[in-house]
Each structure stands twice: as C-alpha cells, then as structure tokens.
Scaffold this active site. Sequence first.
Site, PDB file in Angstrom:
ATOM      1  N   ASP A  13       7.144  67.161  40.371  1.00  0.00           N
ATOM      2  CA  ASP A  13       7.076  66.510  39.057  1.00  0.00           C
ATOM      3  C   ASP A  13       6.023  67.135  38.150  1.00  0.00           C
ATOM      4  OD1 ASP A  13       8.959  64.628  40.058  1.00  0.00           O
ATOM      5  OD2 ASP A  13       7.311  63.590  41.046  1.00  0.00           O
ATOM      6  N   LYS A  16       8.358  71.356  35.959  1.00  0.00           N
ATOM      7  CA  LYS A  16       9.020  72.652  36.200  1.00  0.00           C
ATOM      8  C   LYS A  16      10.311  72.785  35.409  1.00  0.00           C
ATOM      9  CE  LYS A  16       9.341  71.934  40.612  1.00  0.00           C
ATOM     10  NZ  LYS A  16       8.593  70.675  40.678  1.00  0.00           N
ATOM     11  N   GLY A  40      14.519  66.019  40.657  1.00  0.00           N
ATOM     12  CA  GLY A  40      15.022  65.495  39.393  1.00  0.00           C
ATOM     13  C   GLY A  40      14.329  66.236  38.274  1.00  0.00           C
ATOM     14  N   HIS A  41      15.099  66.890  37.441  1.00  0.00           N
ATOM     15  CA  HIS A  41      14.520  67.612  36.309  1.00  0.00           C
ATOM     16  C   HIS A  41      15.033  66.981  35.029  1.00  0.00           C
ATOM     17  CE1 HIS A  41      14.048  71.596  38.736  1.00  0.00           C
ATOM     18  NE2 HIS A  41      13.174  70.678  39.067  1.00  0.00           N
ATOM     19  N   GLN A 226      10.562  70.310  44.004  1.00  0.00           N
ATOM     20  CA  GLN A 226       9.385  69.675  44.611  1.00  0.00           C
ATOM     21  C   GLN A 226       8.120  70.518  44.364  1.00  0.00           C
ATOM     22  OE1 GLN A 226      12.265  69.831  47.140  1.00  0.00           O
ATOM     23  NE2 GLN A 226      12.937  68.096  45.925  1.00  0.00           N
TER      24      GLN A 226
END
Length: 429
Positions: A13, A16, A40-41, A226
């Site tokens: 988080d 990225k 999750g992006h 991650q």
Amino acid sequence: MSAIVVVGGQWGDEGKGKITDYLAQRADLIVRYQGGNNAGHTVVVDGAEYKLHLLPSGILHSNKTCIIASGVVIDPFTLAEEIRGLERQGLTTANLVISPLAHLVLPYHLELDSLEESRRGPRALGTTRRGIGPAYQDKTARTGLRVADLFDLDRLAIKLAEAVAEKAAIIRNVYGSDAPEALDIAYLGRRLREIAEVLRPYLADTSAVIDAALREGKRVLFEGAQGTLLDLDFGTYPYVTSSHPTAGGACIGAGVGPTRIDSVLGVVKAYTSRVGDGPFPTELAGKLGQYIRDKGHEYGTTTGRPRRCGWLDLVLVKYAARINGMDYLALTKLDTLAELPEVYLCTGYELDGEEIDDVPLDPADLERCVPRYVKLEGWPALEGVRAYEELPSAARRYIELIEDFVGVEVCMVSVGREREATIIRRELL
Ligand code: IMP
C-alpha cells in the site's frame, strides 16, 4: 534503461499503483510477477477511479502489453470479473497476456485460508482471506492446478478430483467444517470449463514474450505487489504473504534472468502503514494515527480494513533498499503529512536497552524495538505543487534526510492522487 522493477519498500500500500501507472506511460510491457488478488491498486485517471487486483496497473493504457506472469496466483473467477468490469467501463483488455504456468486459486483455497486464520485465534496473520497462502502451498507441494490445466479436460478432471478429495479430508476431518460448493467437483468443473473460454484468448508463453521485447529494445516494467516486509523470506515472518514481492521475485516470477534487469525503484510512502497483524515499531495507535488514516484514506482496497498507520521508519526502508538493491526511491503521499506542526522520522531503535540501527534478524525482536526519532518541522498544504523547487523547504528537508539515511536518490515525489500530482526529479525508463 529498458527493464525496471518497481517494488514496495514497506508493508504494501505504498502507492505503487500510481507510480507504476505513471511509468507505464513510457513502458511497452508491464508485468505482474507475484501475489494475486490480495493486492489492490487504485489508479485515478481523469477523475475516474479504477480498482485493480489482478490486472497490471498498465492495463489502462491500451497500447501497452500487460502480462500476468507465471509467479502470480490467479483466482480465475475474479480475473474474469475484473476483465468484464473494465470492458463495462469502455476499456479494452485485448492487450492482456496470461501465463499458462500460473497457478490457480480455487474456491477451496479461500475456504482453507479462512479456516486456518480462525484456527490461529489470537495469533492470526490477518490475511486477506483470498486463498493466496493455500494456493502457494499447493504450488510448492506440487499438487496445484495451473491455468494450462483448464485446457486439457482429462487432466483437469483428474487433478481436480485429487485436489478436492484432499481438501475435503482436511476441511471435514481437521476443521470439522464443510464447504459444499467449494468441494463439489461437478460444479467446479463446469464453472472452470466456462471460465477457460474467457481466459483462452489471452494465453501465451509470457517469459518468451518478455525476452523478445527486451531483445527488441522495448521498455519493460515489472510491477511488484505487496511490499518487501511482506516477503516470505525477508519480511516479518510469519506475518508475511506467501510470495516474493522483492526485486529477486521478479526474475523467478517472470522467467527473466537477473542480468536483464537494469534498475530497481522502491516505492515508499511518506509515513508507514500496515494492514494485518505483526510488528510495527513506529505505529501511532492514538488520535494522530487516526488522523493520518483518514487523511490518507488508509482503508484496504481489497478488504476495506482500516490500515495501521505510523511515522516513516527509515531503518526498515534502508533494509528494503538492501534486500532489493534499490537504485531509486519514489516517495508517495507527502501531501498527507502536510499541515502537521511537526513530523518524525525513525532512524534507529532501542532493543532491550541497546541502541541498534538495523532491522533485527529475528522479526520477533522487532516487536520489542522502541523507535528513536528525529523531529522535523512540518510543512503547509502541497496543492498545486508540481516541481521540486516549489516544495516548502521543510518538505525538501524531509526528503533530503530520507536520501541521506537510506543512501538512495528520491527521483519521484507524489503530492496527490491525480496522475499530474507527481514531481519528477529524474525520468526513469
Ligand atoms: P495474504 O497475502 O492474504 O496471505 O496475507 C498475508 C499478509 O499480507 C497480511 O498481513 C495481509 O494484510 C498482507 N497483504 C497481502 N496483500 C497485501 C497488499 O496488497 N497490501 C498490503 N498488505 C497486504
């Protein structure tokens, strides 16, 4: 430079998605090499928000090839849903390539992830319950199903029957539970045959696709999911994920030799966050932690869980720089810390009465580490700042202290959610 690996320098988080999305504008290929839909992006383009879990961030650029390489574990139902979701938003996924060697996350993996977590009780890892650990367990145990298995119906039937028999024995006999749908071979087989047709157009030998691109001088971006401190070997074990989010993981997970990688960019947030359990020396448990959580929207993209927040821990960042061989840093969310009267950087720990300035080898010792801080002056809001020289001097001092301590140049600074809110000090790729 033609091949760059982007890795998270903390516990995930770090932002990225935004940095990858920016770099993707100059890349020809974007490759995801590990993890699954535990990631999750969030990418914001022209005011529209896109939440991606399995698809590489570059998917929003229709002229770039986006690769899900063999090191990723794919929940095929989630992937199909994500593909359909983008198509509904009017975007194409014709630029997607998936490795047939990637392992599948199947419904019984999700079931086992939850059962294992519940059994751990107070020692739960705080996983995303997306079946990631159990799927990688099967991969290592050499019993996993791979994407390629979906296209050989006899092999699929045999492997599925064997896997379901084993999982049913564990779920029923070890956990005293049941999971009728996840253990229904006929139902699973039918759904997998359907999903195979959704995935079929995207399959190719992704290692060969990447190799060919590199030989042609194309620019390849490897997108880590991650973060370093969640690495299976070098993270805060056992509070880690089951893959290698580090730069070395890019070689294994994409089938690319280390000599082909030109540089490593570490993405680091201006403060630290962690979702899930495990040690976190600079955590701010009180009001200030809540303030950062709210201002920085620190709630999980995947699970919605509130993230634990704290000051930037440079001891951990320096460690991440070493493990990944970072050449550059991208600093994100500097705007979140704006308008605080003072900010703190952790530059060492006290462990059992002794001063240390590196991460202890045993992650259990990190629990007892008391951070040593440097106090710095805060800075005003950063709205509209687009150049390094426009940053308030206190913010520049913060960045320069990070560079000095970690020994790595900060080449990008993100000061807002939008693509444009990015200060570029050096163009990579
Ligand atoms: P798993 O990857 O679901 O097995 O979860 C293992 C640990 O990694 C937990 O602490 C999760 O919260 C954490 N984790 C997994 N994926 C992410 C991510 O994308 N961002 C942040 N933490 C993650």
